[in-house]
Design an enzyme around this catalytic site. Sequence first.
Site, PDB file in Angstrom:
ATOM      1  N   HIS A  81       0.871  -1.232   0.274  1.00 27.27           N
ATOM      2  CA  HIS A  81       0.202  -0.003   0.205  1.00 27.27           C
ATOM      3  C   HIS A  81       1.219   1.443  -0.180  1.00 27.27           C
ATOM      4  O   HIS A  81       1.702   1.790   0.928  1.00 27.27           O
ATOM      5  CB  HIS A  81      -1.045   0.099   1.136  1.00 27.27           C
ATOM      6  N   ASP A 128       6.716   3.338   6.681  1.00 26.37           N
ATOM      7  CA  ASP A 128       5.487   2.354   6.228  1.00 26.37           C
ATOM      8  C   ASP A 128       4.149   3.233   5.598  1.00 26.37           C
ATOM      9  O   ASP A 128       3.512   4.198   6.170  1.00 26.37           O
ATOM     10  CB  ASP A 128       4.473   2.056   8.341  1.00 26.37           C
ATOM     11  N   GLU A 182      -5.168   1.293   1.897  1.00 30.29           N
ATOM     12  CA  GLU A 182      -5.327   0.626   3.276  1.00 30.29           C
ATOM     13  C   GLU A 182      -5.665   0.980   4.800  1.00 30.29           C
ATOM     14  O   GLU A 182      -5.730   0.525   4.977  1.00 30.29           O
ATOM     15  CB  GLU A 182      -3.738  -0.155   3.377  1.00 30.29           C
ATOM     16  N   GLU A 183      -4.726   2.124   5.239  1.00 26.15           N
ATOM     17  CA  GLU A 183      -4.957   2.723   6.356  1.00 26.15           C
ATOM     18  C   GLU A 183      -6.378   2.908   7.069  1.00 26.15           C
ATOM     19  O   GLU A 183      -6.620   2.872   7.879  1.00 26.15           O
ATOM     20  CB  GLU A 183      -3.849   4.115   6.681  1.00 26.15           C
ATOM     21  N   ASP A 242       4.326  -5.007   3.951  1.00 28.95           N
ATOM     22  CA  ASP A 242       3.980  -4.523   4.737  1.00 28.95           C
ATOM     23  C   ASP A 242       4.981  -4.388   5.784  1.00 28.95           C
ATOM     24  O   ASP A 242       5.331  -5.337   5.798  1.00 28.95           O
ATOM     25  CB  ASP A 242       2.432  -4.937   5.498  1.00 28.95           C
ATOM     26  N   HIS A 285       3.330   4.073  13.165  1.00 26.36           N
ATOM     27  CA  HIS A 285       2.476   5.054  13.324  1.00 26.36           C
ATOM     28  C   HIS A 285       3.014   6.600  14.279  1.00 26.36           C
ATOM     29  O   HIS A 285       2.470   6.994  14.466  1.00 26.36           O
ATOM     30  CB  HIS A 285       1.080   4.470  13.630  1.00 26.36           C
TER      31      HIS A 285
END
Length: 352
Positions: free
Chosen positions: A68, A178, A208-209, A231, A319
């Site tokens: 992604h 990420d 995706e998130e 990922d 994140h």
Amino acid sequence: MAVEPDFEYDLLKRLSETCGVPGYEDRVREVVREELTPHVDEIRTDAMGNVISTLEGDSDYSVVVAAHMDEIGFMVTHVDDDGFLAVDPLGGFDPRVLKAQRVTVHTQSGDLSGVIGSPPPHTLDEEERERTPKTEDVRIDLGLDAEDVEERVSPGDLVTMDQGTEIVGEHVTGKAIDNRVSVFTLIEAARRSESPAVTVHFAATVQEEVGLRGAHALGVDLDPDLAIALDTTVANDVPGFEKREYVTELGEGAAIKLKDSSVITSPKVHRRLTEVAEERGISHQFEVLPAGGTDTAGFQTSAGAKPVGAISIPTRYLHTVTESAHVEDIEATIGLLSAFLGSETGEFDYRL
């Protein structure tokens, strides 16, 4: 002293620093198309914004490799009377790390720099100091008067974190490792693929998130025989965690996923990934992720039953704006994916 990676670090840096939140991956998509076009037979973008680049094989058997493109960010919801911006999250932020961060607000007329402010602690009472921060409390200060902000910013404008990508020791660290490190891996594998026995679709996915949305649509449109997702994954190998909580460790190799909260990978797929890694001497470890999902699940719930596997890159501080991956793990992931695709003939039976 920082290490010199064996891969094209400048491209990884470019991908990580390019902005693209869920549903608005335009800038990243442009880079991906530019880099993949010379190495595939066909490239297209679907209605959601997924980039599908195809390398035709000698058989009808097809494999999808998905990574992604989107990063977590915000969407502006309101400009208050004093010119501060209220926002809604696009993806899962930890609000504890948001204070005192620089951001970029992407408007129709151009990008604006801003900050998420934090009051000085000596002006707060005890209750305010102990209060658990919430994402909905985020306010962005553009350093402009209210009238100017009203003219330049509108609800729906997008916000990304403002952080560069650097090599710190043996780690690559930045705000969107990420999942741009996996997009980079996908591009590198496409570059190394020559005359595959099967058709390979290298897919850079969107959204995706916010729920694996691009992969769900892609699974229906492509209907592959096998899907491999790429990922990042949790590496809690830092102070404050017990070893059983690490999930993965930096420097120990590519992580072959066994499960996360959205998917249990097909046993025959992850076993063959392991066999390839062992045969080629590629460092690897296993990933059992207790929470969090990946694009892998998008191919197991669309267009019927599909064998799926996943390779993850161990990453600390997910994140946040300092996500960190080890250069050797990145190299191992590129090597494992390339070797796996090169050995795929379409004759392996992944059914249970």
